[in-house]
Design a protein around this motif. Structure first.
Motif, PDB file in Angstrom:
ATOM      1  N   ASN A   1      41.656  42.084  43.142  1.00  0.00           N
ATOM      2  CA  ASN A   1      40.718  41.135  42.552  1.00  0.00           C
ATOM      3  C   ASN A   1      41.409  40.502  41.342  1.00  0.00           C
ATOM      4  O   ASN A   1      42.475  40.957  40.923  1.00  0.00           O
ATOM      5  CB  ASN A   1      39.447  41.871  42.108  1.00  0.00           C
ATOM      6  N   PRO A   2      40.803  39.484  40.731  1.00  0.00           N
ATOM      7  CA  PRO A   2      41.426  38.857  39.560  1.00  0.00           C
ATOM      8  C   PRO A   2      41.761  39.844  38.450  1.00  0.00           C
ATOM      9  O   PRO A   2      42.807  39.724  37.808  1.00  0.00           O
ATOM     10  CB  PRO A   2      40.380  37.840  39.110  1.00  0.00           C
ATOM     11  N   GLU A   3      40.904  40.857  38.213  1.00  0.00           N
ATOM     12  CA  GLU A   3      41.197  41.815  37.156  1.00  0.00           C
ATOM     13  C   GLU A   3      42.453  42.631  37.454  1.00  0.00           C
ATOM     14  O   GLU A   3      43.161  43.052  36.536  1.00  0.00           O
ATOM     15  CB  GLU A   3      40.003  42.719  36.852  1.00  0.00           C
ATOM     16  N   GLY A   4      42.776  42.827  38.722  1.00  0.00           N
ATOM     17  CA  GLY A   4      44.016  43.521  39.074  1.00  0.00           C
ATOM     18  C   GLY A   4      45.242  42.698  38.728  1.00  0.00           C
ATOM     19  O   GLY A   4      46.239  43.219  38.214  1.00  0.00           O
ATOM     20  N   TYR A   5      45.172  41.392  38.995  1.00  0.00           N
ATOM     21  CA  TYR A   5      46.285  40.509  38.636  1.00  0.00           C
ATOM     22  C   TYR A   5      46.434  40.423  37.119  1.00  0.00           C
ATOM     23  O   TYR A   5      47.546  40.369  36.595  1.00  0.00           O
ATOM     24  CB  TYR A   5      46.083  39.117  39.236  1.00  0.00           C
ATOM     25  N   ARG A   6      45.303  40.422  36.397  1.00  0.00           N
ATOM     26  CA  ARG A   6      45.381  40.391  34.940  1.00  0.00           C
ATOM     27  C   ARG A   6      45.980  41.693  34.393  1.00  0.00           C
ATOM     28  O   ARG A   6      46.743  41.684  33.422  1.00  0.00           O
ATOM     29  CB  ARG A   6      43.999  40.133  34.329  1.00  0.00           C
ATOM     30  N   LYS A   7      45.624  42.818  35.016  1.00  0.00           N
ATOM     31  CA  LYS A   7      46.211  44.091  34.596  1.00  0.00           C
ATOM     32  C   LYS A   7      47.720  44.060  34.807  1.00  0.00           C
ATOM     33  O   LYS A   7      48.486  44.466  33.925  1.00  0.00           O
ATOM     34  CB  LYS A   7      45.595  45.259  35.372  1.00  0.00           C
ATOM     35  N   ALA A   8      48.167  43.571  35.964  1.00  0.00           N
ATOM     36  CA  ALA A   8      49.603  43.483  36.239  1.00  0.00           C
ATOM     37  C   ALA A   8      50.288  42.567  35.231  1.00  0.00           C
ATOM     38  O   ALA A   8      51.368  42.894  34.717  1.00  0.00           O
ATOM     39  CB  ALA A   8      49.829  42.978  37.668  1.00  0.00           C
TER      40      ALA A   8
END
Length: 134
Positions: free
Chosen positions: A84-91
């Motif tokens: 999800n978008p939050e996963g890409y932001r975490k990365a």
């Protein structure tokens, strides 16, 4: 050079094999220490993206991976490895941190792609608005 003798369909079946190693399996076997970081600092945690700091011999590195589950329950918890978008932001947060501290980044990619749903697109639009304010 020897030609690969697997047919296209055999390659698909091999890629879908549930017993093949996942990112956490590689991390456990390669690194002597691993500290996992959670959350994107905006919205929440995406369990399909794992990441943190790891140690290999005397080197400290940043590790980021897409994690699928090994059972149906784990797959559902990890959204079948679809970030999800939050996963890409975490990365992205982990990559910026690695840049700041001059650490190399190792990634384990195993994905069918981003999760395609309206809520994900709405979160992305909200994130764009947040970024405009900074």
């Amino acid at each position: 050079m020897e030609k690969n003798r697997l047919s296209a369909w055999e390659k698909v079946l091999l890629a879908r094999e549930v017993t093949r190693p996942k990112a956490l399996d590689y991390i456990e076997s390669i690194f002597s220490e691993f500290i996992e970081f959670h959350g994107d600092r905006y919205y929440g945690e995406d369990p399909s993206i794992i990441g943190g700091i790891a140690k290999i011999e005397n080197f400290v590195v940043t590790v980021i991976g897409e994690q699928k589950g090994k059972t149906m329950k784990e797959n559902m918890e990890r959204n079948f490895g679809m970030p999800n978008p939050e996963g890409y932001r975490k990365a992205l947060r982990l990559m910026k941190q690695a840049e700041k501290f001059h650490r190399p980044i190792l990634t384990f990619i195993d994905t069918p792609g981003a999760y395609p749903r309206n809520r994900s697109r709405r979160k992305r639009a909200t994130e764009k608005q947040l970024l405009k304010t900074y």
